[in-house]
Design a protein around this motif. Structure first.
Motif, PDB file in Angstrom:
ATOM      1  N   ALA A  53      20.600  -3.252  26.494  1.00  0.00           N
ATOM      2  CA  ALA A  53      20.600  -4.107  25.308  1.00  0.00           C
ATOM      3  C   ALA A  53      21.069  -3.339  24.082  1.00  0.00           C
ATOM      4  O   ALA A  53      21.888  -3.826  23.292  1.00  0.00           O
ATOM      5  N   ALA A  54      20.565  -2.103  23.928  1.00  0.00           N
ATOM      6  CA  ALA A  54      20.989  -1.294  22.777  1.00  0.00           C
ATOM      7  C   ALA A  54      22.473  -0.983  22.862  1.00  0.00           C
ATOM      8  O   ALA A  54      23.193  -0.994  21.851  1.00  0.00           O
ATOM      9  N   GLY A  55      22.949  -0.724  24.072  1.00  0.00           N
ATOM     10  CA  GLY A  55      24.363  -0.398  24.256  1.00  0.00           C
ATOM     11  C   GLY A  55      25.278  -1.587  24.167  1.00  0.00           C
ATOM     12  O   GLY A  55      26.495  -1.432  24.133  1.00  0.00           O
ATOM     13  N   ALA A  56      24.697  -2.794  24.119  1.00  0.00           N
ATOM     14  CA  ALA A  56      25.515  -4.002  24.022  1.00  0.00           C
ATOM     15  C   ALA A  56      25.990  -4.272  22.606  1.00  0.00           C
ATOM     16  O   ALA A  56      26.723  -5.226  22.373  1.00  0.00           O
ATOM     17  N   VAL A  57      25.578  -3.457  21.628  1.00  0.00           N
ATOM     18  CA  VAL A  57      26.129  -3.566  20.278  1.00  0.00           C
ATOM     19  C   VAL A  57      27.626  -3.276  20.361  1.00  0.00           C
ATOM     20  O   VAL A  57      28.037  -2.246  20.891  1.00  0.00           O
ATOM     21  N   SER A  58      28.432  -4.170  19.853  1.00  0.00           N
ATOM     22  CA  SER A  58      29.872  -4.058  20.059  1.00  0.00           C
ATOM     23  C   SER A  58      30.634  -4.235  18.759  1.00  0.00           C
ATOM     24  O   SER A  58      30.124  -4.789  17.784  1.00  0.00           O
ATOM     25  N   ILE A  59      31.880  -3.743  18.767  1.00  0.00           N
ATOM     26  CA  ILE A  59      32.791  -3.879  17.631  1.00  0.00           C
ATOM     27  C   ILE A  59      33.929  -4.798  18.049  1.00  0.00           C
ATOM     28  O   ILE A  59      34.540  -4.616  19.102  1.00  0.00           O
ATOM     29  N   SER A  60      34.230  -5.787  17.234  1.00  0.00           N
ATOM     30  CA  SER A  60      35.350  -6.691  17.500  1.00  0.00           C
ATOM     31  C   SER A  60      35.881  -7.227  16.178  1.00  0.00           C
ATOM     32  O   SER A  60      35.307  -6.979  15.111  1.00  0.00           O
ATOM     33  N   ASP A  61      36.968  -7.977  16.237  1.00  0.00           N
ATOM     34  CA  ASP A  61      37.549  -8.618  15.042  1.00  0.00           C
ATOM     35  C   ASP A  61      37.787  -7.607  13.920  1.00  0.00           C
ATOM     36  O   ASP A  61      37.404  -7.819  12.764  1.00  0.00           O
ATOM     37  N   LEU A  62      38.418  -6.503  14.248  1.00  0.00           N
ATOM     38  CA  LEU A  62      38.690  -5.458  13.253  1.00  0.00           C
ATOM     39  C   LEU A  62      39.700  -5.963  12.222  1.00  0.00           C
ATOM     40  O   LEU A  62      40.705  -6.592  12.571  1.00  0.00           O
ATOM     41  N   ARG A  63      39.448  -5.673  10.935  1.00  0.00           N
ATOM     42  CA  ARG A  63      40.345  -6.044   9.845  1.00  0.00           C
ATOM     43  C   ARG A  63      40.490  -4.865   8.880  1.00  0.00           C
ATOM     44  O   ARG A  63      39.612  -4.004   8.793  1.00  0.00           O
ATOM     45  N   VAL A  64      41.599  -4.863   8.142  1.00  0.00           N
ATOM     46  CA  VAL A  64      41.847  -3.848   7.110  1.00  0.00           C
ATOM     47  C   VAL A  64      42.150  -4.574   5.811  1.00  0.00           C
ATOM     48  O   VAL A  64      42.969  -5.506   5.774  1.00  0.00           O
TER      49      VAL A  64
END
Length: 687
Positions: A53-64
């Motif tokens: 569960a802790a490792g399920a933190v994810s990064i997506s939809d990156l913007r600049v």
């Protein structure tokens, strides 16, 4: 595909015998290097289910924007809430959206591209009501659109104070008139002062069943977009069009690319007015351009850019502004990041320690950013120097508690599978992860149980990244094979189209072939083979149990059991997906492919997990197959989680599912897992 059945009682007896031979389970004599001898499956692991569960933190939809980086982060520990995070030029990371909001779009049910960054604000989709909200820095978020609509992939119109967005119209009037929601591209006005007036949007593009990638030209004078219609999916056939854009009026569209056999994706305008995009007329998604009214290939190669468009706004390349593009290319489930010379087509790969990339963006003239995943480390937000290919890690959303010495690394395997329709020999692909635990060793005469993992989609792909969901098993003494069956992406269109009309056949054949290969090479125990998968992978799991005798148990996560029921209840995006996967609606054909109607061959233990609010595969699908196999006397367990949709996002449910599955295999295969695990009620299985 029917094989001689080796029933669950025999498998149980074999597992018990092996546990006895293995010095009584979790503890035993000393092995090589001081490691304790213990039966496979009983090894003590430092990786608890809570780490999943802790490792399920994810990064997506990156913007600049403005020199800062923004991304969407999933938080299982906060009930699965998703929020926008911001990293400023000094490296400080902090939330950018209010705590009370959950940033997630439901366009096409799978969402994606759920926010956009403006000069002084963020506009985002709130999951609870699907309205767009305007969040100015330091001010409260206020609704920008009325209820009844869903939005995704909004971009700023460079010539006007407005957003151009993909919109799904779910209003009662539209549903009554159309029988389903309407997908369009709309212009949503931005407030020019403090007062915010709710605006559903002015329709710019309509008439297609689906639309994606609205992209205005740099001067705002033209709009590019892609569209497709039922029964196609966006990896089958799409059309790329361009039209003049004047105020709220769109001129006559011109179709730039897209035929009955191609699926253009990801249009991007360069500063000089050239339109770049991905297309696959040669069977591989490569980079093309439209300039001076002509389309030409930029860099033909037998590697894939792009991928199956399950979520809006995917970005696998970025134009650098100096005659190059930085691009992720994929081949056989492994990614490479590099640059393409737009004049010569020369491809220059970077030597980076990662096997998967997503959300490729340009940070500044000399730097690109992306989300990158390695084979032995957590996913990271990285910056890449375009001059020399060097990289630095900017941020990680989570850190794995598993030391690298415990990591089982995936080995690419290629193996013969069932021949094609013309009788020609064919191979399939997978990654094999052997059991690995530096503090445990199995008895010399024991082979490990095998867990066959089936990805969803089914047009998806499993890459050899560090996935705690695999390491949870390998550290406990399971071997894992993650199968990229026919239909998977990154292998070219021909491989992807193997599944056309053959869902429940080709995927099952490839899963069986993977097991046959590993058994023939002596790497796994043929009497202890389980299969597991979610969504489409859950269907393959059920089909494998119903139509073959290769597997001794299965774990079904919200999988399809009845094709006709799926077709009757599916949401719009997948409403006709069964036509390409199975064939034109036909009662006999659909029943022939539905595990629910083939219980005579279904004799192996099954555990099923389901979200109570799943709109994609409703709970009725899981309840039906569970009730049927229970009535037949097959060992079966069922866990349904309130508040979950298609895929589990809450920490407590992720933990419970993992531990329940482990407990289930222990009961079925006759071993006692290490640790304190809450039992699961398994009907028809003797204590």
């Amino acid at each position: 595909m029917r094989r001689t059945r080796f029933g669950w009682k025999a498998a149980l007896a074999t597992g018990v015998a092996m546990a006895i031979q293995g010095c009584g389970g979790a503890t035993g004599g000393a092995g090589a290097g001081g490691a304790a001898t213990a039966a496979y499956g009983t090894w003590a692991s430092p990786l608890g289910a809570d780490a999943l569960a802790a490792g399920a933190v994810s990064i997506s939809d990156l913007r600049v924007a403005g020199g800062a980086l923004y991304w969407r982060e999933n938080r299982p520990g906060e009930g699965g809430r998703q929020l926008v995070m911001r990293r400023d030029a000094q490296g400080e990371v902090a939330p950018a959206t209010p705590e009370a909001f959950y940033v997630r779009s439901r366009v096409h049910e799978y969402g994606g591209a759920s926010y956009v960054v403006l000069d002084d604000a963020i506009v985002f989709s709130h999951f609870a009501d699907q309205r767009l909200y305007l969040q100015r820095h330091g001010a409260a978020a206020v609704p920008l659109t009325p209820p009844g609509y869903q939005y995704a992939d909004c971009v700023l119109d460079p010539a006007r104070p407005r957003l151009i967005c993909v919109r799904e119209d779910h209003t009662e009037a539209t549903l009554a008139a159309n029988g389903e929601e309407r997908n369009e591209i709309v212009a949503v006005a931005l407030p020019e002062g403090d007062a915010v007036r709710e605006d559903a949007g002015t329709v710019l593009v309509t008439g297609s069943d689906f639309v994606a990638y609205p992209r205005p030209s740099p001067d705002g004078g033209q709009l590019a977009w892609i569209a497709w219609d039922h029964p196609d999916m966006p990896w089958d056939r799409t059309a790329l069009s361009v039209a003049p854009l004047t105020g709220d009026e769109l001129g006559t569209p011109r179709r730039i690319a897209g035929t009955d056999r191609t699926a253009p994706l990801e249009p991007q305008w360069d500063a000089d007015g050239t339109l770049y995009f991905l297309d696959d007329p040669d069977g591989w998604w490569n980079l093309y351009r439209w300039r001076d009214g002509q389309v030409s290939a930029v860099a033909p190669m037998q590697r894939e850019l792009g991928g199956a468009l399950w979520q809006q706004g995917a970005s696998t390349y970025a134009l650098t502004g100096d005659g190059r593009a930085i691009a992720r290319t994929s081949l056989e489930a492994q990614d490479t990041l590099g640059t393409i010379d737009l004049a010569t087509g020369a491809w220059r790969p970077f030597d980076l320690p990662f096997v998967a990339y997503s959300d490729v963006r340009l940070l500044d003239a000399g730097t690109a950013v992306a989300v990158a995943s390695a084979a032995d480390d957590d996913a990271a937000l990285i910056a890449v120097d375009l001059a020399d290919g060097s990289h630095r890690v900017l941020h990680r959303a989570s850190r794995s508690p598993l030391p690298q010495a415990w990591v089982s690394r995936g080995e690419a395997i290629r193996f013969p599978t069932a021949p094609g329709p013309d009788g020609a020999a064919r191979d399939a692909h997978a990654f094999f992860y052997p059991p690995h635990n530096p503090e445990a060793v199995a008895p010399a005469d024991e082979k490990p149980p095998l867990l066959v993992m089936i990805h969803g989609g089914p047009t998806s792909v499993s890459r050899p990244t560090l996935a705690l969901a695999r390491q949870f098993w390998t550290t406990r003494g399971f071997a894992v094979v993650d199968v990229n069956y026919g239909g998977s992406t990154t292998f070219g269109r021909a491989y992807r189209e193997r599944l056309d009309g053959q869902w429940g056949v080709v995927d099952v054949q490839d899963a069986v072939a993977a097991v046959d290969h590993l058994v023939a090479t002596g790497r796994v125990d043929p009497a202890r083979v389980a299969i597991r998968g979610g969504s489409a992978g859950g269907y393959t799991t059920l089909a494998a149990l119903a139509f073959t005798d290769r597997f001794r148990a299965g774990a079904n996560y919200y999988g399809v059991s009845d094709i006709a029921a799926l077709a009757a209840t599916s949401h719009k995006f997948e409403r006709n997906y069964d036509v390409s996967l199975i064939g034109e609606p036909d009662e006999a054909l659909y029943r022939a492919r539905s595990p629910l109607y083939h219980l005579d061959g279904f004799g192996e233990p099954l555990i099923t997990f389901q979200g109570a609010e799943d709109r994609i595969v409703p709970p009725a699908q899981s309840r039906a197959i569970v009730d049927a196999v229970r009535a037949k006397g097959v060992p079966v367990a069922y866990l349904e989680f309130e508040g979950e949709q298609h895929g589990f996002r809450r920490a407590e449910n992720i933990v419970r599912a993992a531990e329940a599955e482990l407990y289930f295999y222990g009961r079925v295969f006759g071993f006692v897992p290490a640790g304190d695990i809450a039992p699961v009620a398994i009907d028809n299985l003797a204590p």
